[in-house]
Motif scaffolding. Structure first.
Motif, PDB file in Angstrom:
ATOM      1  N   PRO A  39       0.829  -1.213   0.000  1.00  0.00           N
ATOM      2  CA  PRO A  39       0.000   0.000   0.000  1.00  0.00           C
ATOM      3  C   PRO A  39       0.863   1.262   0.000  1.00  0.00           C
ATOM      4  O   PRO A  39       1.934   1.306   0.612  1.00  0.00           O
ATOM      5  CB  PRO A  39      -0.796  -0.113   1.306  1.00  0.00           C
ATOM      6  CG  PRO A  39      -0.815  -1.587   1.601  1.00  0.00           C
ATOM      7  CD  PRO A  39       0.498  -2.115   1.107  1.00  0.00           C
ATOM      8  N   ASP A  40       0.404   2.274  -0.746  1.00  0.00           N
ATOM      9  CA  ASP A  40       1.085   3.570  -0.816  1.00  0.00           C
ATOM     10  C   ASP A  40       2.470   3.483  -1.446  1.00  0.00           C
ATOM     11  O   ASP A  40       3.342   4.307  -1.143  1.00  0.00           O
ATOM     12  CB  ASP A  40       1.191   4.204   0.582  1.00  0.00           C
ATOM     13  CG  ASP A  40      -0.172   4.439   1.218  1.00  0.00           C
ATOM     14  OD1 ASP A  40      -1.100   4.810   0.484  1.00  0.00           O
ATOM     15  OD2 ASP A  40      -0.294   4.224   2.440  1.00  0.00           O
ATOM     16  N   HIS A  41       2.700   2.471  -2.304  1.00  0.00           N
ATOM     17  CA  HIS A  41       3.983   2.456  -3.023  1.00  0.00           C
ATOM     18  C   HIS A  41       4.042   3.664  -3.946  1.00  0.00           C
ATOM     19  O   HIS A  41       3.020   4.296  -4.254  1.00  0.00           O
ATOM     20  CB  HIS A  41       4.162   1.140  -3.788  1.00  0.00           C
ATOM     21  CG  HIS A  41       3.234   0.939  -4.936  1.00  0.00           C
ATOM     22  ND1 HIS A  41       3.505   1.389  -6.214  1.00  0.00           N
ATOM     23  CD2 HIS A  41       2.013   0.334  -5.010  1.00  0.00           C
ATOM     24  CE1 HIS A  41       2.507   1.056  -7.019  1.00  0.00           C
ATOM     25  NE2 HIS A  41       1.598   0.413  -6.310  1.00  0.00           N
TER      26      HIS A  41
ATOM     27  N   LEU B 279       4.194   4.375  -6.985  1.00  0.00           N
ATOM     28  CA  LEU B 279       3.412   4.484  -8.221  1.00  0.00           C
ATOM     29  C   LEU B 279       1.933   4.143  -8.005  1.00  0.00           C
ATOM     30  O   LEU B 279       1.206   3.908  -8.962  1.00  0.00           O
ATOM     31  CB  LEU B 279       3.993   3.559  -9.298  1.00  0.00           C
ATOM     32  CG  LEU B 279       5.354   3.941  -9.883  1.00  0.00           C
ATOM     33  CD1 LEU B 279       5.798   2.909 -10.915  1.00  0.00           C
ATOM     34  CD2 LEU B 279       5.307   5.321 -10.514  1.00  0.00           C
ATOM     35  N   ALA B 280       1.522   4.111  -6.755  1.00  0.00           N
ATOM     36  CA  ALA B 280       0.144   3.706  -6.444  1.00  0.00           C
ATOM     37  C   ALA B 280      -0.883   4.623  -7.097  1.00  0.00           C
ATOM     38  O   ALA B 280      -1.942   4.170  -7.547  1.00  0.00           O
ATOM     39  CB  ALA B 280      -0.062   3.678  -4.928  1.00  0.00           C
ATOM     40  N   ASP B 281      -0.600   5.934  -7.163  1.00  0.00           N
ATOM     41  CA  ASP B 281      -1.545   6.865  -7.775  1.00  0.00           C
ATOM     42  C   ASP B 281      -1.698   6.609  -9.271  1.00  0.00           C
ATOM     43  O   ASP B 281      -2.746   6.911  -9.853  1.00  0.00           O
ATOM     44  CB  ASP B 281      -1.088   8.305  -7.546  1.00  0.00           C
ATOM     45  CG  ASP B 281      -1.176   8.719  -6.085  1.00  0.00           C
ATOM     46  OD1 ASP B 281      -1.919   8.055  -5.343  1.00  0.00           O
ATOM     47  OD2 ASP B 281      -0.494   9.681  -5.690  1.00  0.00           O
ATOM     48  N   MET B 282      -0.676   6.059  -9.882  1.00  0.00           N
ATOM     49  CA  MET B 282      -0.691   5.836 -11.326  1.00  0.00           C
ATOM     50  C   MET B 282      -1.282   4.480 -11.697  1.00  0.00           C
ATOM     51  O   MET B 282      -2.107   4.364 -12.600  1.00  0.00           O
ATOM     52  CB  MET B 282       0.749   5.935 -11.881  1.00  0.00           C
ATOM     53  CG  MET B 282       0.864   5.782 -13.385  1.00  0.00           C
ATOM     54  SD  MET B 282       2.607   5.749 -13.911  1.00  0.00           S
ATOM     55  CE  MET B 282       3.159   7.346 -13.330  1.00  0.00           C
ATOM     56  N   MET B 283      -0.884   3.426 -10.983  1.00  0.00           N
ATOM     57  CA  MET B 283      -1.268   2.071 -11.370  1.00  0.00           C
ATOM     58  C   MET B 283      -2.073   1.347 -10.307  1.00  0.00           C
ATOM     59  O   MET B 283      -2.528   0.221 -10.526  1.00  0.00           O
ATOM     60  CB  MET B 283      -0.028   1.249 -11.718  1.00  0.00           C
ATOM     61  CG  MET B 283       0.951   1.071 -10.554  1.00  0.00           C
ATOM     62  SD  MET B 283       2.534   0.287 -10.991  1.00  0.00           S
ATOM     63  CE  MET B 283       2.021  -1.318 -11.572  1.00  0.00           C
ATOM     64  N   GLY B 284      -2.229   1.973  -9.139  1.00  0.00           N
ATOM     65  CA  GLY B 284      -2.931   1.323  -8.049  1.00  0.00           C
ATOM     66  C   GLY B 284      -2.065   0.297  -7.348  1.00  0.00           C
ATOM     67  O   GLY B 284      -0.883   0.124  -7.665  1.00  0.00           O
ATOM     68  N   VAL B 285      -2.634  -0.382  -6.386  1.00  0.00           N
ATOM     69  CA  VAL B 285      -1.938  -1.479  -5.692  1.00  0.00           C
ATOM     70  C   VAL B 285      -2.279  -2.776  -6.426  1.00  0.00           C
ATOM     71  O   VAL B 285      -3.449  -3.134  -6.558  1.00  0.00           O
ATOM     72  CB  VAL B 285      -2.375  -1.552  -4.210  1.00  0.00           C
ATOM     73  CG1 VAL B 285      -1.721  -2.752  -3.530  1.00  0.00           C
ATOM     74  CG2 VAL B 285      -2.012  -0.260  -3.492  1.00  0.00           C
ATOM     75  N   ILE B 286      -1.244  -3.473  -6.902  1.00  0.00           N
ATOM     76  CA  ILE B 286      -1.428  -4.674  -7.717  1.00  0.00           C
ATOM     77  C   ILE B 286      -1.236  -5.909  -6.832  1.00  0.00           C
ATOM     78  O   ILE B 286      -0.136  -6.131  -6.321  1.00  0.00           O
ATOM     79  CB  ILE B 286      -0.421  -4.731  -8.884  1.00  0.00           C
ATOM     80  CG1 ILE B 286      -0.435  -3.424  -9.686  1.00  0.00           C
ATOM     81  CG2 ILE B 286      -0.704  -5.931  -9.775  1.00  0.00           C
ATOM     82  CD1 ILE B 286      -1.712  -3.164 -10.427  1.00  0.00           C
ATOM     83  N   PRO B 287      -2.256  -6.710  -6.637  1.00  0.00           N
ATOM     84  CA  PRO B 287      -2.093  -7.913  -5.801  1.00  0.00           C
ATOM     85  C   PRO B 287      -1.145  -8.914  -6.451  1.00  0.00           C
ATOM     86  O   PRO B 287      -0.986  -8.945  -7.675  1.00  0.00           O
ATOM     87  CB  PRO B 287      -3.512  -8.468  -5.704  1.00  0.00           C
ATOM     88  CG  PRO B 287      -4.211  -7.946  -6.920  1.00  0.00           C
ATOM     89  CD  PRO B 287      -3.623  -6.593  -7.190  1.00  0.00           C
TER      90      PRO B 287
END
Length: 441
Positions: free
Chosen positions: A165-167, A169-177
């Motif tokens: 969470p909050d990596h 690039l999270a705003d760009m690609m989201g959190v990828i499971p």
């Protein structure tokens, strides 16, 4: 034929390849000179970028060091070491030795690449002791070769980063499971294809002449004798506490309970969870805090070159980003890519960048902000972009000497001894992965 080619590569590497620290310094100077040529009007900007970037990845460096050290400490647990020694005895012929070493190391790399470093080293050493017809440098290369698979494993730097969470690039690609990255069907197929074919290539490279046998590093027996002598002396009350098994078990249980609770409640696997899990398991199984601390100290000795050289590569990453060189490399590769070929070009680009900056997380920090939006613009799934970069990073680990340092420190060899074999393996991995990536993603 393959044996002759491998021998030719090996002899050439022994003659011309310098030490890994020399390579890191030469790469730094090379990248700096190119950056100055590309930015003649602002030379001090390049020097500032290098100096500012030199310590930029302090936190990430600590995470990477802990991944290695906690894995190595866990592999040093007595019953794990004894298990490795027993399995090593199953290899009766040289070809069995190479294949067994690769497969055992591959399983360890899948679990944790820090664990794999010492598991592969210990297993190669034990097999080398028992089989005098085995060429020990090739055996160590077989133990190191599964580094090309680590991006599909449970400690994949990029796979875990984008699942955190909050990596960045999270705003760009989201959190990828992780179900879309390291546990996806294409990733598993590529992993199995390489795991099946690579040991065959290794076995075919085995030399018939000039066999180099295992030789124990100097001073190891003396250190063991000193440790045995010290353990025979009566323990003081303070030392009895240091050797009390209940302390390690209790503290390890606290960490394992936390990890179990977090995973059960839906927390995805990331670097912090991996590190805490292996640290806690090491405490639990070593039991004695003194024994745990001793194993940690021994791991630190092998890991010291990584700590020394990581900032140099962080500086290189900073120059690549500040000078525009990194983006130029990536843009050049992706300019001719279509939606169908974008991931292959991303894979090749990542392989090239990894030679200059051998860090999955650091490389993702450089490539991710460029590759992800370019891929999304073409309609490429960002999870696949992340895995293409991860596979490229792992691919050229085979010919980038940085990550060989811990395993070579354990077995007492130099980079020149194994790199010839690793070059041939990298060619095979590149071809197989490129083909599969084109058809699967």
């Amino acid at each position: 034929m393959l044996t002759k080619v491998a021998d030719l590569f090996s002899r050439g590497v022994r003659r011309y390849l310098p030490d890994s620290l020399v390579i890191a310094v030469l790469m730094t100077l090379f990248v700096l000179v190119i950056a100055l040529i590309m930015n003649p009007s602002s030379p001090m900007k390049m020097f500032s970028a290098w100096g500012d970037g030199f310590w930029k990845y302090r936190a990430f460096t600590m995470q990477m060091v802990l991944v290695l050290m906690t894995g190595m400490v866990l592999a040093a647990v007595p019953f794990i070491k004894r298990g490795l020694e027993v399995v090593a005895g199953w290899a009766k012929t040289p070809r069995q030795a190479y294949v067994f070493t690769f497969l055992v190391s591959a399983v360890a790399y899948y679990i944790n690449w820090g664990l794999a470093v010492v598991v592969g080293a210990i297993f190669a050493r034990e097999v080398g002791k028992r089989n005098e017809k085995t060429h020990f440098p090739l055996l160590v290369a077989a133990a190191y070769a599964p580094t090309a698979l680590y991006s599909a494993g449970l400690s994949s730097s990029i796979g875990l980063t984008v699942a955190t969470p909050d990596h960045f690039l999270a705003d760009m690609m989201g959190v990828i499971p992780t179900s879309e990255t390291i546990f996806s069907l294409p990733t598993i197929v590529i992993l199995l294809a390489l795991a099946i074919t690579m040991p065959i290539v290794i076995a075919l490279m085995a030399p018939k002449e000039n066999i180099v046998r295992y030789r124990p590093p100097h001073g190891k027996q003396e250190a063991q004798n000193e440790s045995a002598a010290a353990s025979a002396e009566p323990l003081t009350p303070a030392e009895r506490l240091e050797h009390a098994s209940w302390l390690g078990i209790l503290m390890g249980s606290v960490g394992l309970i936390y990890v179990f609770y977090e995973i059960v409640n839906g927390k995805d696997i990331n670097l912090d969870i991996i590190n805490l899990a292996f640290l806690s398991a090491g405490l639990f199984f070593h039991r004695s805090l003194a024994q745990f601390a001793r194993a940690f100290h021994e791991a630190a000795t092998s890991i010291s070159p990584v700590i020394l050289q990581f900032p140099f590569y962080a500086g290189i990453i900073a120059i690549l980003g500040s000078s525009g060189m990194g983006q130029a490399i990536i843009d050049w590769m992706t300019a001719v890519a279509s939606k169908d070929t974008f991931l292959i070009f991303t894979y090749w680009t990542a392989g090239i960048v990894n030679i200059l900056a051998p860090s999955g997380g650091g490389q993702w920090a450089l490539q991710g902000p460029i590759q992800v939006p370019a891929g999304m613009q073409l309609g490429v799934n960002p999870a696949n972009v992340a895995m293409a970069v991860a596979w490229g990073d792992a691919w050229t680990n085979l010919i980038q000497p940085f990550w060989t340092l811990p395993i070579l420190g354990v077995v007492g060899l130099g980079i020149r001894d194994i790199m010839g074999y690793c070059i041939l393996l990298s060619i095979w991995v590149g071809v197989v992965t490129s083909i599969l990536m084109f058809f699967l993603y």
